[in-house]
Design a protein around this motif. Structure first.
Motif, PDB file in Angstrom:
ATOM      1  N   ASP A  90     -21.813 -47.737  16.102  1.00  7.20           N
ATOM      2  CA  ASP A  90     -20.643 -48.307  17.616  1.00  7.20           C
ATOM      3  C   ASP A  90     -20.681 -46.546  18.405  1.00  7.20           C
ATOM      4  N   LEU A  91     -20.480 -46.987  19.922  1.00  2.47           N
ATOM      5  CA  LEU A  91     -20.514 -46.231  20.943  1.00  2.47           C
ATOM      6  C   LEU A  91     -18.903 -45.860  21.449  1.00  2.47           C
ATOM      7  N   MET A  92     -18.577 -45.378  21.288  1.00  2.00           N
ATOM      8  CA  MET A  92     -17.215 -45.423  22.587  1.00  2.00           C
ATOM      9  C   MET A  92     -17.112 -43.581  22.915  1.00  2.00           C
ATOM     10  N   ILE A  93     -16.435 -43.889  23.813  1.00  2.00           N
ATOM     11  CA  ILE A  93     -15.749 -42.871  25.032  1.00  2.00           C
ATOM     12  C   ILE A  93     -14.784 -42.318  24.077  1.00  2.00           C
ATOM     13  N   ILE A  94     -14.621 -41.232  24.008  1.00  2.00           N
ATOM     14  CA  ILE A  94     -13.511 -40.110  23.257  1.00  2.00           C
ATOM     15  C   ILE A  94     -13.304 -39.269  23.498  1.00  2.00           C
TER      16      ILE A  94
END
Length: 94
Positions: A90-94
């Protein structure tokens, strides 16, 4: 999502733990998973898109199988008898 045969699951699990810091697979409820300990990675190409963009990796498999004799669903605890394990990225903006 990637699918890997069970006979390679231990080897692939070891690679994901060593390379990305994923947690060891444990039996929980109805299958195998990394108990919420996701591996992570960051690449310069990702942070060029957004400085807070990260990648997370987990591996899992359902232990629910259909018994070939009774045709009932049962839990298989022997991971070598499960057909496939799955790797999710998964790619996430954190």
């Amino acid at each position: 999502m990637y699918r890997v045969p069970a006979h390679r699951s231990i080897e692939i699990e070891a690679f994901l733990i060593e390379t990305y810091g994923m947690g060891s697979l444990k039996w929980a409820c109805c299958g195998w998973d990394s108990a919420g300990v996701y591996g992570d990675f960051g690449f310069p190409a990702l942070t060029e898109i957004d400085r807070d963009l990260s990648g997370f990796i987990t591996m899992f498999a359902s232990g629910e199988i259909i018994d070939p004799i009774t045709n009932d669903v049962r839990l298989e605890l022997d991971r070598s008898k499960i057909d496939y394990f799955y790797i999710r990225i998964d790619l996430m903006i954190i």
